[in-house]
Design a protein around this motif. Structure first.
Motif, PDB file in Angstrom:
ATOM      1  N   GLU A   1       0.830  -1.099   0.140  1.00 27.55           N
ATOM      2  CA  GLU A   1      -0.223   0.209   0.026  1.00 27.55           C
ATOM      3  C   GLU A   1       0.840   1.179   0.030  1.00 27.55           C
ATOM      4  N   LEU A   2       1.876   1.223   0.790  1.00 26.55           N
ATOM      5  CA  LEU A   2       2.728   2.260   0.617  1.00 26.55           C
ATOM      6  C   LEU A   2       3.713   2.518  -0.838  1.00 26.55           C
ATOM      7  N   HIS A   3       3.961   1.600  -1.212  1.00 25.77           N
ATOM      8  CA  HIS A   3       4.511   1.600  -2.638  1.00 25.77           C
ATOM      9  C   HIS A   3       3.463   2.392  -3.492  1.00 25.77           C
ATOM     10  N   ARG A   4       2.170   1.809  -3.536  1.00 28.13           N
ATOM     11  CA  ARG A   4       1.446   2.421  -4.463  1.00 28.13           C
ATOM     12  C   ARG A   4       0.961   3.862  -3.956  1.00 28.13           C
ATOM     13  N   PHE A   5       1.007   4.316  -2.885  1.00 24.26           N
ATOM     14  CA  PHE A   5       0.820   5.766  -2.185  1.00 24.26           C
ATOM     15  C   PHE A   5       1.988   6.633  -2.847  1.00 24.26           C
ATOM     16  N   ILE A   6       3.234   6.050  -2.597  1.00 23.10           N
ATOM     17  CA  ILE A   6       4.421   6.878  -3.104  1.00 23.10           C
ATOM     18  C   ILE A   6       4.368   6.932  -4.643  1.00 23.10           C
ATOM     19  N   ALA A   7       4.090   6.176  -5.455  1.00 26.11           N
ATOM     20  CA  ALA A   7       3.922   6.134  -6.969  1.00 26.11           C
ATOM     21  C   ALA A   7       2.821   7.101  -7.279  1.00 26.11           C
ATOM     22  N   ALA A   8       1.674   7.119  -6.756  1.00 30.77           N
ATOM     23  CA  ALA A   8       0.652   8.081  -7.203  1.00 30.77           C
ATOM     24  C   ALA A   8       1.251   9.463  -6.742  1.00 30.77           C
ATOM     25  N   ASN A   9       1.873   9.478  -5.662  1.00 29.44           N
ATOM     26  CA  ASN A   9       2.372  11.061  -5.450  1.00 29.44           C
ATOM     27  C   ASN A   9       3.556  11.419  -6.551  1.00 29.44           C
ATOM     28  N   ARG A  10       4.288  10.476  -6.817  1.00 30.15           N
ATOM     29  CA  ARG A  10       5.313  10.878  -7.891  1.00 30.15           C
ATOM     30  C   ARG A  10       4.668  11.078  -9.254  1.00 30.15           C
ATOM     31  N   ARG A  11       3.447  10.415  -9.658  1.00 34.77           N
ATOM     32  CA  ARG A  11       2.924  10.784 -10.878  1.00 34.77           C
ATOM     33  C   ARG A  11       2.342  12.078 -10.710  1.00 34.77           C
ATOM     34  N   THR A  12       1.552  12.437  -9.705  1.00 34.83           N
ATOM     35  CA  THR A  12       1.245  13.737  -9.568  1.00 34.83           C
ATOM     36  C   THR A  12       2.306  14.763  -9.651  1.00 34.83           C
ATOM     37  N   LEU A  13       3.379  14.753  -9.125  1.00 36.59           N
ATOM     38  CA  LEU A  13       4.402  15.612  -9.448  1.00 36.59           C
ATOM     39  C   LEU A  13       4.947  15.649 -10.972  1.00 36.59           C
ATOM     40  N   GLN A  14       5.328  14.410 -11.295  1.00 39.75           N
ATOM     41  CA  GLN A  14       5.548  14.404 -12.666  1.00 39.75           C
ATOM     42  C   GLN A  14       4.749  14.968 -13.752  1.00 39.75           C
ATOM     43  N   GLU A  15       3.340  14.714 -13.601  1.00 37.37           N
ATOM     44  CA  GLU A  15       2.256  15.216 -14.494  1.00 37.37           C
ATOM     45  C   GLU A  15       2.193  16.435 -14.237  1.00 37.37           C
TER      46      GLU A  15
ATOM     47  N   VAL B   1      11.612  10.023  -2.554  1.00 37.17           N
ATOM     48  CA  VAL B   1      11.980  11.436  -3.015  1.00 37.17           C
ATOM     49  C   VAL B   1      12.270  11.575  -4.352  1.00 37.17           C
ATOM     50  N   GLU B   2      12.268  12.492  -4.818  1.00 36.99           N
ATOM     51  CA  GLU B   2      12.277  12.709  -6.363  1.00 36.99           C
ATOM     52  C   GLU B   2      13.173  13.873  -6.665  1.00 36.99           C
ATOM     53  N   LEU B   3      14.038  13.670  -7.927  1.00 36.73           N
ATOM     54  CA  LEU B   3      14.789  14.660  -8.150  1.00 36.73           C
ATOM     55  C   LEU B   3      14.276  15.512  -9.442  1.00 36.73           C
TER      56      LEU B   3
ATOM     57  N   ARG C   1       3.979  12.443   1.794  1.00 39.32           N
ATOM     58  CA  ARG C   1       3.387  13.448   2.229  1.00 39.32           C
ATOM     59  C   ARG C   1       1.862  13.266   2.135  1.00 39.32           C
ATOM     60  N   PRO C   2       0.985  13.999   2.534  1.00 37.10           N
ATOM     61  CA  PRO C   2      -0.510  13.974   2.027  1.00 37.10           C
ATOM     62  C   PRO C   2      -0.664  14.257   0.473  1.00 37.10           C
ATOM     63  N   PRO C   3      -1.407  13.586  -0.191  1.00 35.52           N
ATOM     64  CA  PRO C   3      -1.388  13.887  -1.705  1.00 35.52           C
ATOM     65  C   PRO C   3      -1.774  15.403  -1.705  1.00 35.52           C
ATOM     66  N   ALA C   4      -2.516  16.055  -0.827  1.00 33.64           N
ATOM     67  CA  ALA C   4      -2.985  17.423  -1.185  1.00 33.64           C
ATOM     68  C   ALA C   4      -1.793  18.424  -1.076  1.00 33.64           C
ATOM     69  N   ALA C   5      -0.610  17.902  -0.143  1.00 36.31           N
ATOM     70  CA  ALA C   5       0.555  18.649  -0.215  1.00 36.31           C
ATOM     71  C   ALA C   5       1.362  18.623  -1.494  1.00 36.31           C
ATOM     72  N   ILE C   6       1.614  17.351  -1.838  1.00 33.88           N
ATOM     73  CA  ILE C   6       2.063  17.242  -3.203  1.00 33.88           C
ATOM     74  C   ILE C   6       1.634  17.845  -4.278  1.00 33.88           C
ATOM     75  N   ALA C   7       0.237  17.930  -4.434  1.00 32.87           N
ATOM     76  CA  ALA C   7      -0.473  18.517  -5.407  1.00 32.87           C
ATOM     77  C   ALA C   7      -0.303  20.276  -5.488  1.00 32.87           C
TER      78      ALA C   7
END
Length: 381
Positions: free
Chosen positions: A281-295, A314-316, A362-368
């Motif tokens: 579940e954590l892996h899916r959560f981080i992957a979703a936040n990474r997509r939010t950042l990249q997209e 973390v993402e560079l 981080r919470p998805p809203a913070a990433i967004a």
């Protein structure tokens, strides 16, 4: 370079942890790599169990509590080979404390260390702080071929972070096996920092089995603090080969008696929850936040993600022609905090001059919101 109203860029923090400290009170803290997302329902239940864990910890021998905690954590991540190392597992308050103990031990037998480059700057700071001379080991060189035996013989230790922070690169089994064999041949200590291992399934192969088979002198630093949002209640483990030849236990006893049994019991329960599906579940959560950042940064001129295979928390981000400190300063004016990457490149800071590191735990809203602010800054809105 743009100046903030509160702090000139010329007075920027001296190290990455000081950058992270500035962000602690911000709701849009995307700086430090610690876990700050919301608890899952399963983790909430563990927090509700704390009174029972307290009572259990009071009644149980400390050795039993420690053994149960590191067994649950390490076997969650595929590290079954550590079981042969009774008495070689030292519990610390954090991975940084474990690093300090290692550094103070190494300087008793050597004056130099071959250190991965780039990597988080508190590692070179701690190592150089005890008087060790740092020799850069470029990450691409580490992954491409065997190291120069003459270089290995000239240092007392090779230090590798895997998965690396900030690049996310993992030392694969064949390279670890070859490096350990070289260290055995040259009698060089091999030290690994695996603090981000939990995010990367490619690093869940049994490092301890490979290290033990090699016969080299080795040390591994494990860390629970990156995985779960436990309000800085965490454990760093310093694990070593029986033949390591370093005064780790003596220096450990100089610094601390032990880690709270309550924290160890809580870590055991978080590891058990992760083994029951929480890690996936954590892996899916981080992957979703990474997509939010990249997209969210798609189409911004000059923006690139130099390590697209990374799965760590973390993402560079390469921000193009603008200096990362200038972008960091503009984001700070919006109360958004990231990390400029010059100091990851501790030997040649210019290599990180145009990169930022953003935390994803981080919470998805913070990433967004942070992504939106970064997009506006980069586009000059």
């Amino acid at each position: 370079m743009a100046q903030t109203k509160t702090e000139p860029v010329a007075e920027r923090p001296a190290n990455l942890t000081q950058f992270e400290f500035l962000a602690l009170n911000s709701a849009l803290n995307l700086a430090d790599g610690h876990a700050r997302q919301h608890l899952t329902p399963g983790q909430v239940r563990i927090v509700d169990e704390l009174p029972a864990l307290w009572a259990e910890s009071v009644k149980s021998p400390v050795e039993e509590v420690e053994d149960a905690a590191h067994r649950a954590f390490l076997e969650l991540l595929g590290q079954h080979g550590y079981r042969t190392l009774a008495g070689q597992v030292l519990s610390c308050y954090s991975s940084s404390v474990a690093m300090e103990i290692l550094a103070r031990s190494l300087v008793t037998v050597s004056d130099s260390i071959l250190l991965l480059h780039p990597t988080f700057d508190n590692i070179p700071d701690i190592l150089s702080g005890v008087g060790l001379r740092l020799v850069p080991l470029e990450e691409t060189r580490l992954h491409e071929a065997d190291l120069d035996p003459a270089v290995l013989r000239s240092v007392g230790c090779v230090f590798v972070t895997t998965p690396n922070n900030p690049t996310g690169r993992v030392l694969p089994p064949d390279r670890l096996r070859a490096l350990a064999a070289q260290c055995a041949e040259t009698d060089t200590v091999l030290a690994l920092d695996t603090s981000f291992r939990g995010f990367e399934p490619a690093s869940h192969y049994d490092h301890y089995a490979i290290l033990d088979e090699s016969g080299c002198r080795w040390v591994v630093i494990e860390d629970t603090g990156k995985l779960w949002p436990t309000l800085e209640l965490k454990v760093g483990w310093l694990i070593s080969a029986p033949n390591v030849g370093l005064p780790l236990a003596d220096i450990h006893s100089d610094i601390l008696l032990g880690v709270s049994p309550l924290v160890l019991s809580m870590i055991r329960r978080f590891a058990e929850d992760a083994a029951g599906g929480g890690l996936a579940e954590l892996h899916r959560f981080i992957a979703a936040n990474r997509r939010t950042l990249q997209e969210g940064l798609a189409g911004v001129p000059g923006v690139a993600f130099p390590y697209p295979g990374s799965r760590t928390s973390v993402e560079l981000v390469d921000v193009g022609d603008r200096p990362a400190l200038e972008v960091w300063s503009a984001l700070r004016q919006r109360n958004v905090f990231t990390l400029p990457c010059q100091q990851f490149h501790w030997a040649t800071p210019v290599e990180g001059e145009h990169r930022l590191r953003l935390a994803l735990a981080r919470p998805p809203a913070a990433i967004a919101a942070g992504t939106k602010a970064l997009r506006h800054v980069l586009l000059g809105d």
